[in-house]
Design an enzyme around this catalytic site. Structure first.
Site, PDB file in Angstrom:
ATOM      1  N   ARG A   5       3.787   5.195  17.213  1.00  0.00           N
ATOM      2  CA  ARG A   5       2.648   4.310  16.989  1.00  0.00           C
ATOM      3  C   ARG A   5       2.314   3.665  18.324  1.00  0.00           C
ATOM      4  O   ARG A   5       3.035   2.796  18.783  1.00  0.00           O
ATOM      5  CB  ARG A   5       3.064   3.255  15.967  1.00  0.00           C
ATOM      6  CG  ARG A   5       1.973   2.379  15.478  1.00  0.00           C
ATOM      7  CD  ARG A   5       2.580   1.203  14.738  1.00  0.00           C
ATOM      8  NE  ARG A   5       2.916   0.141  15.669  1.00  0.00           N
ATOM      9  CZ  ARG A   5       3.908  -0.725  15.498  1.00  0.00           C
ATOM     10  NH1 ARG A   5       4.694  -0.648  14.470  1.00  0.00           N
ATOM     11  NH2 ARG A   5       4.121  -1.679  16.388  1.00  0.00           N
ATOM     12  N   HIS A  27       1.054  -2.486  14.903  1.00  0.00           N
ATOM     13  CA  HIS A  27       1.211  -2.048  13.509  1.00  0.00           C
ATOM     14  C   HIS A  27      -0.129  -2.144  12.771  1.00  0.00           C
ATOM     15  O   HIS A  27      -0.599  -1.190  12.172  1.00  0.00           O
ATOM     16  CB  HIS A  27       2.267  -2.909  12.823  1.00  0.00           C
ATOM     17  CG  HIS A  27       2.325  -2.730  11.346  1.00  0.00           C
ATOM     18  ND1 HIS A  27       2.828  -1.593  10.766  1.00  0.00           N
ATOM     19  CD2 HIS A  27       1.924  -3.539  10.324  1.00  0.00           C
ATOM     20  CE1 HIS A  27       2.733  -1.713   9.442  1.00  0.00           C
ATOM     21  NE2 HIS A  27       2.195  -2.870   9.151  1.00  0.00           N
ATOM     22  N   TYR A  58       8.226  -7.570  20.408  1.00  0.00           N
ATOM     23  CA  TYR A  58       9.434  -6.833  20.044  1.00  0.00           C
ATOM     24  C   TYR A  58       9.617  -5.502  20.758  1.00  0.00           C
ATOM     25  O   TYR A  58      10.630  -4.854  20.564  1.00  0.00           O
ATOM     26  CB  TYR A  58       9.486  -6.615  18.519  1.00  0.00           C
ATOM     27  CG  TYR A  58       8.270  -5.928  17.925  1.00  0.00           C
ATOM     28  CD1 TYR A  58       8.126  -4.547  17.998  1.00  0.00           C
ATOM     29  CD2 TYR A  58       7.267  -6.668  17.307  1.00  0.00           C
ATOM     30  CE1 TYR A  58       7.021  -3.916  17.452  1.00  0.00           C
ATOM     31  CE2 TYR A  58       6.157  -6.043  16.762  1.00  0.00           C
ATOM     32  CZ  TYR A  58       6.029  -4.674  16.830  1.00  0.00           C
ATOM     33  OH  TYR A  58       4.934  -4.062  16.299  1.00  0.00           O
TER      34      TYR A  58
HETATM   35  C1  TPP Z   1       6.981  -3.174  -0.661  1.00  0.00           C
HETATM   36  C2  TPP Z   1       6.403  -3.683   0.616  1.00  0.00           C
HETATM   37  N1  TPP Z   1       7.114  -4.528   1.386  1.00  0.00           N
HETATM   38  C3  TPP Z   1       6.585  -5.011   2.521  1.00  0.00           C
HETATM   39  C4  TPP Z   1       5.322  -4.656   2.899  1.00  0.00           C
HETATM   40  C5  TPP Z   1       4.727  -5.232   4.179  1.00  0.00           C
HETATM   41  N2  TPP Z   1       4.639  -4.142   5.174  1.00  0.00           N
HETATM   42  C6  TPP Z   1       3.483  -3.489   5.380  1.00  0.00           C
HETATM   43  S1  TPP Z   1       3.657  -2.213   6.426  1.00  0.00           S
HETATM   44  C7  TPP Z   1       5.303  -2.520   6.661  1.00  0.00           C
HETATM   45  C8  TPP Z   1       6.106  -1.620   7.552  1.00  0.00           C
HETATM   46  C9  TPP Z   1       6.002  -0.186   7.161  1.00  0.00           C
HETATM   47  O1  TPP Z   1       6.616   0.623   8.094  1.00  0.00           O
HETATM   48  P1  TPP Z   1       6.631   2.181   8.010  1.00  0.00           P
HETATM   49  O2  TPP Z   1       6.988   2.638   6.650  1.00  0.00           O
HETATM   50  O3  TPP Z   1       7.444   2.686   9.121  1.00  0.00           O
HETATM   51  O4  TPP Z   1       5.101   2.622   8.192  1.00  0.00           O
HETATM   52  P2  TPP Z   1       4.132   2.414   9.420  1.00  0.00           P
HETATM   53  O5  TPP Z   1       3.301   1.192   9.118  1.00  0.00           O
HETATM   54  O6  TPP Z   1       4.923   2.298  10.668  1.00  0.00           O
HETATM   55  O7  TPP Z   1       3.259   3.612   9.419  1.00  0.00           O
HETATM   56  C10 TPP Z   1       5.687  -3.635   5.920  1.00  0.00           C
HETATM   57  C11 TPP Z   1       7.041  -4.219   5.941  1.00  0.00           C
HETATM   58  C12 TPP Z   1       4.611  -3.772   2.066  1.00  0.00           C
HETATM   59  N3  TPP Z   1       3.365  -3.386   2.337  1.00  0.00           N
HETATM   60  N4  TPP Z   1       5.167  -3.290   0.935  1.00  0.00           N
END
Ligand code: TPP
Lengths: 348, 410
Positions: free
Chosen positions: B303, B307, B316
Site C-alpha cells: 500500500r 490506509h 508508523y
Molecule cells: C471488524 C472490523 N474491525 C475494524 C475495522 C476498522 N478497520 C478498517 S480497515 C482496517 C485494517 C484492515 O487491514 P487489511 O485487512 O490489511 O486491509 P487493507 O485496508 O490494508 O487493504 C481496520 C482495522 C473494520 N472495518 N472492521
C-alpha cells in the site's frame, strides 16, 4: 416459485385435524415450505441425521437430501455468512441456531449484513432467510441455554422478529417467515416444544393465504375488561393461566394479547386493548431493562396516556445473567407474579 | 542471547534472520529487521522490477501456460487498465481532499494485483470485495463513478451488484469472505460448475487484506470452502499494513502457507506483476470452475499511500520502505516491458494518458453533480415488505418536514 407437487392433483378435503406438538408443527411447516419451493434449504448444527438437538428437523434430510438439509461446520458466523451468500444466489436458507446463547458469534453477520443488505443496495438485493432460535428457560439447562435475547434483534432495523406460542402459529408462521422476502429471526419457545394443540395439517402443500393470521399481526388470546397483559412466546401460557385463575376466583378480568411479532409490533392491537381495559402489564422472560418490555411500556404510555388508570408494569426476568437452573423457578415470571402485578395496577 | 546480540540489528533489506519467504525467523526473541519487500523463492513472478521477464522456475511453471493466452491486445489492455485505475484512484483521493468525498481508501500500489485478478474473471464469475477493490470493480465493468456514492455519503452502495457480478463493498473486515463461500455453494447446488461449458461454469473470488486474515469470518470461510469443495478463490492482498499494524503483528506464518492447514492449495504471487497475478488467478478460477475446489492466493504487494484519507502513515512507517516499493511499481514495470517488446510505443501511451485525463474529468463531474438523495429515501428500503413502524415513522417524518415548508411559505 415452482411446486414439487403435481399440479391439478389437489388433495380431497378430509378432516385431518389432529393433536400435535409445537415441535411437530414446526417440522411440518418447514416440510411444507420445502415442498412448495425447491429453493428453500435448511442449515444448522446437527440438523441432518440427528434432526437437531430438539429434533425439529427430524426426517427432513432423509426426504430432501444433504444439499437441502445441510450439516455445516460448527461455526455460527460461518453458517450465517454463507447463508447470506446462498440468499444472494437465489436460495432461501432457514438457519437453526442450536441454542439462544450461541447466536452471538453470528451476531455480526446478522446485524451488519443480513439486516442491512436490502437497504444498502437500495432495494436491489434481498436476503430472504429465517434464523430459528430455540429460546428461553425452564428446562433446567446449564448456562447459555436459556436466554431471551430477542431485544438485540428487534432493535435492529431490517430484521423481523417473531415468536410462536401455539401449534397453529408454529405451523403457519414458519411458512410465512420462509416466504417473507425479509430476514426473519424466529424465536421458538423451547420449553413449549412438546405442548400439544389442535392443528389441521391438511393434505398436500397448503396455501399460505389460508393462514389464520398475518405474520405481523398480534392476537387477543383471551378477552378481558380490567387489565391487558402484553406477552409472547413461552409466557403466553403463563398469562392465560393467570387469566383463568383470576376468572375462577371471580377476580379481575384479564385480557391476554399475544404479540406474535416483536418487530414490527402490532401496535394497533396493543392500543385497542389497553384503551379498552385502561391497565397494562408486560410479560416476558427477558430482563426488563431496554427490552421488548420497555418498548411496549413506552409505546402504551405514549399512545394511550389518557386512557391509563395506572402505570404500566413490567413482569420479566430480573436484570441479571440468566441464573443457574436451581433459581429458575423464582427467576421466571409465574402465575403468582402476574396476579400480583394485576392486583398492583388495580389498586393504584 | 547477549545484550550485544540484541543490540545488533540485521542489515536492512537483506534476508538475514528471515525464513525463505521473507517472514521473520520463528523463535527469534526480537524479530530482526527484515526485508519486507522480498517475497521469497515461493513467489510466482514473471516480470521483475525492471520489467524484464524472469526465467520460469519450478514455482512459476504451473502458471506459465496462461501467459500464452495473452496476445498483444490483452497485454496492452492490462496496462491501460492499470493506468486508468490509478488515475481514477488519484481523482478519488483529490476529491476527498477537496471536500467532495468524506473518505477515500486508495489502491495505490495494488493495481496489478487487482487488475490481474479482475481480468482473469469471466463475466459470470462473482466478486465479493472489501472496500479497496476499485481495480476489480473496473475490470468487472462497474462504472467507477458509482463507487463514489458511498464515500460521498449519498448511499451505502449504489451499484447493481447483480448487473456486474460485483457485490457491494463490505466495510466490516472479513464478512464478505463467507458471503463468497455461500454464493459458491449456491453455484454448486445450481450445477453451474464442472460442466465443461465455459459460458456456464462459475467461480467466486473473495477479496480481503492481510489484516483480514486474522478475522474469524475469514478462517470460517476457509473451513466451509474446504469442506464443501466450493468453487471459490480467496484473494488476499498482502499490502503489508493493516492500518498501522505490519505483517509481523498479524501473523507468524504468511497467509499463503496457511491454506495447507485448511486443506487446499495456497500460492504467493507477486502482486506488483500484473501478468503473474493474472496467470495465478486464471489457474485458481479454472480449478474452481472445473470442480477442483478452493485456492488461496496471497498477492504480495504494498500500500503505497495511506490506509485511507484519514490515516497518517508517517506515524508508523519509514519513508525508506516506501521508496523501496516505489522501485517495484506495478505500472512502471509493465510499461517498461511492453515498450521493450515493442508492443506499445510513446504514442499509444500518450493516448492512454489522454484517456485517463478524460476519465478523471468524467469522475470529477459525476461526483460534483451527484444529486443528494431525497430524505424520504431513508425509509424506503429498510424492509422488502411493508413494516408498520417504518411506515408510520416515514409518515410522521413527512408531516414534520411539510410543517417547515408551510412555515417557510408564510
Ligand atoms: C471488524 C472490523 N474491525 C475494524 C475495522 C476498522 N478497520 C478498517 S480497515 C482496517 C485494517 C484492515 O487491514 P487489511 O485487512 O490489511 O486491509 P487493507 O485496508 O490494508 O487493504 C481496520 C482495522 C473494520 N472495518 N472492521
Amino acid at each position: 416459485m415452482t411446486s414439487t407437487t403435481t399440479p391439478g392433483a389437489a388433495p380431497a378435503p378430509t378432516s385431518t385435524a389432529q393433536r400435535t406438538t409445537i415441535a411437530k408443527a414446526l417440522n411440518a411447516g418447514m416440510r411444507a415450505a420445502m415442498e412448495r419451493d425447491p429453493k428453500v434449504l435448511l442449515m444448522g448444527e446437527d440438523i441432518g441425521k440427528l434432526g437437531g438437538v430438539f429434533r425439529i428437523t427430524e426426517g427432513l434430510q432423509k426426504d430432501f437430501g444433504e444439499d437441502r438439509v445441510i450439516d455445516p461446520p460448527l461455526a455460527e458466523s460461518g453458517i450465517l455468512g454463507t447463508a447470506v451468500g446462498l440468499a444472494l444466489r437465489g436460495y432461501r436458507p432457514v438457519v437453526e441456531i442450536q441454542f439462544d446463547g450461541f447466536v452471538y458469534p453470528a451476531f455480526d453477520q446478522i446485524v451488519s449484513q443480513v439486516s442491512k443488505m436490502h437497504n444498502r443496495s437500495l432495494g436491489k438485493l434481498k436476503v430472504p432467510m429465517v434464523v430459528r432460535i430455540p429460546y428461553g428457560g425452564g428446562i433446567g439447562a446449564v448456562e447459555h441455554h436459556s436466554e431471551s435475547n430477542e431485544s438485540y434483534f428487534a432493535h435492529t432495523a431490517g430484521l423481523r422478529v417473531v415468536s410462536v406460542s401455539t401449534t397453529d402459529d408454529a405451523y403457519w408462521m414458519m411458512q410465512q417467515a420462509i416466504a417473507s422476502d425479509d430476514p426473519v429471526i424466529f424465536y421458538e419457545p423451547k420449553r413449549r416444544y412438546h405442548e400439544r394443540g389442535v392443528l389441521d395439517l391438511g393434505g398436500g402443500v397448503p396455501d399460505l393465504a389460508d393462514a389464520p393470521h398475518r405474520l405481523d399481526e398480534a392476537v387477543v388470546r383471551t378477552e378481558g375488561s380490567d387489565v391487558t397483559v402484553l406477552t409472547y412466546g413461552p409466557m403466553v401460557k403463563v398469562a392465560l393461566a393467570a387469566a383463568q385463575a383470576a376468572e375462577l376466583e371471580d377476580g379481575p378480568s384479564i385480557e391476554v394479547v399475544d404479540l406474535r411479532s416483536l418487530s414490527p409490533m402490532d401496535t394497533d392491537t396493543i392500543e385497542a386493548s389497553v384503551i379498552r381495559t385502561g391497565r397494562c402489564i408486560t410479560l416476558s422472560e427477558a430482563p426488563t431493562f431496554t427490552s421488548i418490555h420497555a418498548e411496549m411500556a413506552a409505546w402504551v404510555q405514549e399512545h394511550c396516556f389518557y386512557h391509563l388508570e395506572a402505570p404500566v408494569l413490567r413482569v420479566g426476568g430480573y436484570n441479571i445473567p440468566y441464573p443457574p437452573s436451581r433459581h429458575e423457578e423464582v427467576f421466571l415470571p409465574d402465575l403468582d407474579r402476574v396476579l400480583h402485578a394485576v392486583d398492583t395496577v388495580l389498586n393504584y | 542471547m547477549s545484550d550485544e546480540e540484541v543490540a545488533r540489528p540485521a542489515a536492512p533489506n537483506t534476508l538475514e534472520g528471515t525464513q525463505p519467504d521473507g517472514t521473520p525467523a520463528r523463535g527469534a526473541h526480537e524479530p530482526p529487521e527484515k526485508d519486507i519487500t522480498d517475497g521469497g523463492p515461493d513467489m510466482v513472478q514473471f516480470l521483475d522490477g525492471e520489467g524484464r521477464r524472469v526465467p520460469v522456475t519450478e514455482v512459476s511453471s504451473p502458471y506459465a501456460a496462461y501467459l500464452d493466452d495473452l496476445d498483444d491486445e490483452a497485454l496492452k489492455g492490462m496496462l491501460r487498465d492499470l493506468i486508468l485505475v490509478r488515475r481514477f484512484d488519484a481523482e478519488g483521493f483529490a476529491l476527498q481532499r477537496q471536500g467532495e468525498l468524506g473518505l477515500w481508501p486508495s489502491l495505490l500500489g495494488q493495481e496489478a494485483a487487482q487488475v490481474g485478478a479482475g481480468r482473469a474473471m469471466r463475466p459470470q464469475d462473482y466478486a465479493f470485495p472489501g472496500y479497496r477493490e476499485h481495480g476489480v470493480a473496473w475490470c468487472k465493468g462497474v462504472p467507477p463513478e458509482n463507487l463514489l456514492g458511498m464515500f460521498r455519503g449519498v448511499n451505502h452502495g449504489g451499484w447493481d451488484s447483480g448487473e456486474h457480478n460485483f457485490h457491494l463493498y463490505t466495510i466490516v473486515i472479513g464478512n464478505q469472505m463467507l458471503h463468497g463461500v455461500g454464493y459458491a455453494m449456491g453455484v454448486q447446488f445450481d450445477g453451474d460448475y464442472a460442466t465443461g461449458d465455459p459460458e456456464r461454469d462459475t467461480a467466486v473470488m473473495a477479496f480481503t487484506g492481510d489484516g483480514g486474515t486474522a478475522q474469524g469470518d475469514y478462517n470460517e470461510a476457509l473451513v466451509f470452502a474446504a469442506v464443501k469443495n466450493a468453487p471459490v478463490v480467496f484473494f488476499v492482498q498482502n499490502n503489508h499494513w493493516a492500518i498501522s499494524q505490519p505483517n509481523d503483528k498479524q501473523f507468524t506464518v504468511p497467509p499463503y502457507r496457511r491454506a495447507d492447514g485448511f486443506g487446499f492449495p495456497g500460492v504467493r504471487v507477486d502482486g506488483n506483476d500484473v501478468i503473474a497475478s493474472y496467470a495465478v488467478s486464471r489457474a485458481a478460477l479454472e480449478r474452481a470452475r472445473s470442480g477442483g475446489g478452493p485456492t488461496l492466493i496471497e498477492a504480495f504487494t504494498y500500500r503505497m499511500g495511506a490506509h485511507t484519507t484519514s490515516d497518517d502513515p508517517t506515524k508508523y512507517r519509514i519513508s525508506a520502505e516506501v521508496d523501496i516499493w516505489k522501485k517495484k511499481d506495478p505500472i512502471d514495470r509493465m510499461r517498461k516491458y511492453l515498450l521493450a517488446e515493442g508492443i506499445v510505443d510513446d504514442d499509444w501511451l500518450a493516448a492512454v494518458e489522454e484517456e485517463a485525463d478524460e476519465l478523471a474529468r468524467r469522475i470529477r463531474h459525476a461526483c460534483q453533480t451527484m444529486p443528494d438523495p431525497p430524505h424520504e429515501e431513508m425509509f424506503t428500503y429498510v424492509y422488502a415488505e411493508q413494516h408498520r413502524l417504518v411506515e408510520r415513522e416515514a409518515a410522521e417524518f413527512a408531516a414534520y418536514q411539510a410543517g417547515f415548508e408551510d412555515e417557510g411559505e408564510r
